[in-house]
Design a protein around this motif. Structure first.
Motif, PDB file in Angstrom:
ATOM      1  N   ALA A  90      30.813  65.610  16.122  1.00 23.18           N
ATOM      2  CA  ALA A  90      30.831  66.641  15.059  1.00 23.18           C
ATOM      3  C   ALA A  90      32.126  67.304  14.626  1.00 23.18           C
ATOM      4  O   ALA A  90      32.263  68.008  13.644  1.00 23.18           O
ATOM      5  N   GLY A  91      33.270  66.970  15.361  1.00 20.17           N
ATOM      6  CA  GLY A  91      34.594  67.272  15.047  1.00 20.17           C
ATOM      7  C   GLY A  91      35.232  66.175  14.325  1.00 20.17           C
ATOM      8  O   GLY A  91      36.461  66.464  14.142  1.00 20.17           O
ATOM      9  N   LEU A  92      34.484  65.224  13.718  1.00 25.15           N
ATOM     10  CA  LEU A  92      35.227  64.108  12.978  1.00 25.15           C
ATOM     11  C   LEU A  92      35.908  64.604  11.773  1.00 25.15           C
ATOM     12  O   LEU A  92      36.993  64.169  11.547  1.00 25.15           O
ATOM     13  N   ASP A  93      35.174  65.312  10.868  1.00 26.07           N
ATOM     14  CA  ASP A  93      35.926  66.009   9.682  1.00 26.07           C
ATOM     15  C   ASP A  93      36.980  66.751  10.066  1.00 26.07           C
ATOM     16  O   ASP A  93      38.144  66.603   9.273  1.00 26.07           O
ATOM     17  N   SER A  94      36.991  67.652  11.021  1.00 29.31           N
ATOM     18  CA  SER A  94      38.356  68.496  11.330  1.00 29.31           C
ATOM     19  C   SER A  94      39.345  67.640  11.548  1.00 29.31           C
ATOM     20  O   SER A  94      40.508  68.028  11.309  1.00 29.31           O
ATOM     21  N   MET A  95      39.102  66.489  12.396  1.00 29.92           N
ATOM     22  CA  MET A  95      40.255  65.763  12.813  1.00 29.92           C
ATOM     23  C   MET A  95      40.847  64.756  11.480  1.00 29.92           C
ATOM     24  O   MET A  95      41.953  64.722  11.626  1.00 29.92           O
ATOM     25  N   LEU A  96      39.986  64.391  10.972  1.00 28.55           N
ATOM     26  CA  LEU A  96      40.396  63.714   9.669  1.00 28.55           C
ATOM     27  C   LEU A  96      41.340  64.685   8.877  1.00 28.55           C
ATOM     28  O   LEU A  96      42.210  64.086   8.155  1.00 28.55           O
ATOM     29  N   ASP A  97      40.973  65.842   8.656  1.00 27.93           N
ATOM     30  CA  ASP A  97      41.701  66.725   7.681  1.00 27.93           C
ATOM     31  C   ASP A  97      43.085  67.039   8.349  1.00 27.93           C
ATOM     32  O   ASP A  97      43.892  67.069   7.643  1.00 27.93           O
ATOM     33  N   LYS A  98      42.887  67.260   9.687  1.00 23.96           N
ATOM     34  CA  LYS A  98      44.387  67.405  10.609  1.00 23.96           C
ATOM     35  C   LYS A  98      45.313  65.945  10.367  1.00 23.96           C
ATOM     36  O   LYS A  98      46.620  66.141  10.073  1.00 23.96           O
ATOM     37  N   GLY A  99      44.357  64.803  10.400  1.00 26.19           N
ATOM     38  CA  GLY A  99      45.145  63.609   9.951  1.00 26.19           C
ATOM     39  C   GLY A  99      45.788  63.470   8.631  1.00 26.19           C
ATOM     40  O   GLY A  99      46.899  62.982   8.652  1.00 26.19           O
ATOM     41  N   ILE A 100      45.192  64.206   7.770  1.00 28.96           N
ATOM     42  CA  ILE A 100      45.611  63.910   6.371  1.00 28.96           C
ATOM     43  C   ILE A 100      47.033  64.911   6.302  1.00 28.96           C
ATOM     44  O   ILE A 100      47.990  64.792   5.583  1.00 28.96           O
ATOM     45  N   GLU A 101      46.876  65.975   6.779  1.00 31.52           N
ATOM     46  CA  GLU A 101      48.044  67.011   6.796  1.00 31.52           C
ATOM     47  C   GLU A 101      49.196  66.384   7.462  1.00 31.52           C
ATOM     48  O   GLU A 101      50.288  66.404   6.838  1.00 31.52           O
ATOM     49  N   ARG A 102      48.972  65.614   8.395  1.00 27.03           N
ATOM     50  CA  ARG A 102      50.284  64.887   9.126  1.00 27.03           C
ATOM     51  C   ARG A 102      50.686  63.843   8.306  1.00 27.03           C
ATOM     52  O   ARG A 102      51.944  63.542   8.136  1.00 27.03           O
ATOM     53  N   ILE A 103      49.798  63.034   7.725  1.00 25.01           N
ATOM     54  CA  ILE A 103      50.216  61.855   6.815  1.00 25.01           C
ATOM     55  C   ILE A 103      51.043  62.531   5.742  1.00 25.01           C
ATOM     56  O   ILE A 103      52.013  62.064   5.168  1.00 25.01           O
ATOM     57  N   ASP A 104      50.509  63.708   5.182  1.00 26.13           N
ATOM     58  CA  ASP A 104      51.171  64.270   3.870  1.00 26.13           C
ATOM     59  C   ASP A 104      52.675  64.718   4.315  1.00 26.13           C
ATOM     60  O   ASP A 104      53.491  64.530   3.595  1.00 26.13           O
ATOM     61  N   ARG A 105      52.743  65.382   5.528  1.00 27.01           N
ATOM     62  CA  ARG A 105      54.300  65.937   5.733  1.00 27.01           C
ATOM     63  C   ARG A 105      54.765  64.574   6.053  1.00 27.01           C
ATOM     64  O   ARG A 105      56.278  64.637   5.665  1.00 27.01           O
ATOM     65  N   ALA A 106      54.671  63.380   6.371  1.00 32.40           N
ATOM     66  CA  ALA A 106      55.348  62.123   6.541  1.00 32.40           C
ATOM     67  C   ALA A 106      55.743  61.629   5.573  1.00 32.40           C
ATOM     68  O   ALA A 106      56.919  61.283   4.979  1.00 32.40           O
ATOM     69  N   TYR A 107      54.635  61.653   4.492  1.00 34.10           N
ATOM     70  CA  TYR A 107      55.027  61.149   3.050  1.00 34.10           C
ATOM     71  C   TYR A 107      56.373  61.910   2.542  1.00 34.10           C
ATOM     72  O   TYR A 107      57.210  61.604   1.802  1.00 34.10           O
ATOM     73  N   GLN A 108      56.202  63.334   2.618  1.00 31.96           N
ATOM     74  CA  GLN A 108      56.983  64.083   1.853  1.00 31.96           C
ATOM     75  C   GLN A 108      58.390  64.260   2.674  1.00 31.96           C
ATOM     76  O   GLN A 108      59.289  64.191   1.735  1.00 31.96           O
ATOM     77  N   ALA A 109      58.381  63.811   3.911  1.00 32.96           N
ATOM     78  CA  ALA A 109      59.642  63.605   4.458  1.00 32.96           C
ATOM     79  C   ALA A 109      60.444  62.465   4.060  1.00 32.96           C
ATOM     80  O   ALA A 109      61.519  62.164   4.017  1.00 32.96           O
ATOM     81  N   ALA A 110      59.506  61.351   3.783  1.00 36.00           N
ATOM     82  CA  ALA A 110      60.072  60.020   3.340  1.00 36.00           C
ATOM     83  C   ALA A 110      60.641  60.160   2.050  1.00 36.00           C
ATOM     84  O   ALA A 110      61.407  59.487   1.689  1.00 36.00           O
ATOM     85  N   LEU A 111      59.901  60.991   1.139  1.00 35.48           N
ATOM     86  CA  LEU A 111      60.349  61.222  -0.194  1.00 35.48           C
ATOM     87  C   LEU A 111      61.618  61.881  -0.286  1.00 35.48           C
ATOM     88  O   LEU A 111      62.621  61.650  -0.954  1.00 35.48           O
ATOM     89  N   ALA A 112      61.767  62.716   0.781  1.00 33.97           N
ATOM     90  CA  ALA A 112      63.187  63.584   0.658  1.00 33.97           C
ATOM     91  C   ALA A 112      64.342  62.754   1.120  1.00 33.97           C
ATOM     92  O   ALA A 112      65.369  63.045   0.684  1.00 33.97           O
ATOM     93  N   SER A 113      64.026  61.840   2.039  1.00 34.82           N
ATOM     94  CA  SER A 113      64.900  60.955   2.544  1.00 34.82           C
ATOM     95  C   SER A 113      65.232  59.817   1.747  1.00 34.82           C
ATOM     96  O   SER A 113      66.060  59.030   1.960  1.00 34.82           O
ATOM     97  N   GLY A 114      64.530  59.534   0.473  1.00 39.57           N
ATOM     98  CA  GLY A 114      64.788  58.366  -0.164  1.00 39.57           C
ATOM     99  C   GLY A 114      63.937  57.081   0.065  1.00 39.57           C
ATOM    100  O   GLY A 114      64.099  56.036  -0.200  1.00 39.57           O
ATOM    101  N   ALA A 115      63.015  57.188   1.056  1.00 46.46           N
ATOM    102  CA  ALA A 115      62.375  56.135   1.504  1.00 46.46           C
ATOM    103  C   ALA A 115      61.257  55.817   0.612  1.00 46.46           C
ATOM    104  O   ALA A 115      60.689  54.467   0.688  1.00 46.46           O
ATOM    105  N   LEU A 116      60.861  56.507  -0.216  1.00 47.94           N
ATOM    106  CA  LEU A 116      59.685  56.137  -1.064  1.00 47.94           C
ATOM    107  C   LEU A 116      60.305  55.763  -2.389  1.00 47.94           C
ATOM    108  O   LEU A 116      59.570  56.133  -3.551  1.00 47.94           O
TER     109      LEU A 116
END
Length: 417
Positions: free
Chosen positions: A258-284
């Motif tokens: 029952a908590g699968l959707d909530s967990m996936l939403d949290k996972g996307i938020e962490r992935i997005d933060r990681a992509y933004q950090a990589a963009l700021a550091s020039g890794a993307l």
């Protein structure tokens, strides 16, 4: 009993309510007609605002709940952007709020409990708070959401919880310009779990061009349920480019499905933060081979000689309409590769057929030169017993029964190159 309804609820609801189940209003982007979606970057978004309000009736409670959400949302936005609290009148907030995202709500006879998201006009809110409201975003990046379950990877072959979670995700506060396909029939042909394992820049370049993007991001989740309906462990992996350079990897767990959707939403938020950090550091940075666009070849005009015009072999009224097409074919064995090439070469009108991307046990890619449009090639292949699916500029073929090594039919006459 006649229930009195606040007149405010009608105008306000029509102007600002965005259905949470639909993931909000998604703006079209990319090439004309591209089957993609993205969030509107012209708003500041504050999500997860919890309200618990009582009122004279359900409508009054809901109206007061949205009022409270506006005030809380503005204070949270001010703290996030300036580090200090701020408050405005309800009338001023009405002019700033561009939308209410209903994440979850419970409506009673005289009580309203909800978790809401509030969207504020970026330019107006930035001017009041004294912050820069301009958005510096990445180049458009094609997102490929891959869900692994039971050892099988799926993207758009059938609906998945992972693709649905990315549809819900609102990227207005992100510096990443995501290009998210909606999962139509053409998307399932072009983007699949087998494609993410290929490194050929030419084919990837054709795909990202199809969606108006310049680069590719691959977001994967591997779901491991302990037992049906029980605890689920999810391993998230975010990578970049055809070489799948890893940006981040982490795991989350919920006690039941029952908590699968909530967990996936949290996972996307962490992935997005990681992509933004990589963009700021020039890794993307975009691969220079992926960004390369080969120059178009200009046809060489040959001068006609009297001998050529008088040649008896010339056929009047016939022009050269040879075009190149991409054909995907299932190749379970090495022998099936040669058999597939021979079968396609035997189709009348085919000038050449060669494998450009080999995937034994999966789907290989052939480059086919054919005298005619792609619709005629499809009809010709179907006439030879192939099962054919057509996508934007690409065909996928297989033999009935799942066999990938057909017996080529002999050509009626020798065919000159």
């Amino acid at each position: 009993m006649i229930r009195r309804r606040s007149p405010f609820i009608y105008g306000f609801a029509a102007a600002v309510l965005i259905a949470g189940a639909a993931g909000g209003v998604m703006a079209q982007r990319g090439k004309a007609g591209a089957n993609t979606a993205s969030s509107d970057p012209a708003s500041f978004e504050v999500s997860g605002v919890e309200v618990d309000v009582r009122g004279a009736d359900a409508d009054a409670a809901r109206t007061d709940g949205w009022r409270v959400a506006q005030r809380k949302g503005w204070d949270l936005l001010a703290r996030r952007l300036t580090g200090r609290s701020s408050s405005l009148s309800d009338s001023a907030l009405d002019a700033l709020v561009t939308g209410i995202v209903v994440e979850h709500e419970q409506i009673g006879p005289n009580r309203y409990i909800a978790k809401l998201g509030v969207l504020f006009d970026r330019s107006k809110a930035g001017a009041i708070l004294g912050v820069n409201s301009t958005v510096s975003r990445s180049t458009p990046m094609l997102l490929v959401p891959v869900e692994w379950t039971g050892g099988t990877g799926r993207v758009f072959e059938r609906p998945t919880a992972w693709a649905a979670a990315w549809t819900r995700f609102r990227s207005s506060n992100s510096t990443i310009d995501y290009v998210r396909p909606r999962g139509g029939a053409g998307d399932a042909l072009l983007i699949n779990a087998g494609q993410i394992g290929r490194r050929g820049r030419g084919w990837w370049r054709a795909i990202v061009d199809q969606y108006g993007a310049t680069d590719v991001l691959i977001a994967e989740v591997q779901l491991r349920p302990d037992y049906p309906g029980g605890p689920v462990t999810a391993i998230f992996t975010a990578s970049h480019g055809p070489d799948r350079v890893r940006i981040t990897q982490f795991a989350l767990r919920v006690d039941n499905a029952a908590g699968l959707d909530s967990m996936l939403d949290k996972g996307i938020e962490r992935i997005d933060r990681a992509y933004q950090a990589a963009l700021a550091s020039g890794a993307l940075k975009t691969d220079h081979l992926l960004a390369y666009r080969p120059p178009e070849e200009k046809p060489v005009e040959e001068e006609e000689t009297p001998e050529d015009s008088a040649s008896p072999s010339a056929t009047p009224g016939v022009t050269d309409t040879t075009a190149s097409f991409t054909v995907q074919v299932e190749t379970p064995t090495a022998a099936s590769v040669n058999a597939a090439e021979s079968g396609v070469r035997g189709v009348p009108g085919v000038r050449s057929a060669s494998t450009t991307s080999l995937a034994l046990g999966g789907v290989s890619v052939m480059s086919v030169r054919y005298d005619g449009p792609i619709g005629s090639l499809r009809a010709a292949l179907e006439g030879r017993g192939w099962q054919v699916q057509e996508g934007p500029g690409v065909l996928r073929i297989r033999r009935p029964g799942g066999g990938g090594s057909p017996n080529p039919q002999p050509s009626d006459s020798p065919k000159s190159e």
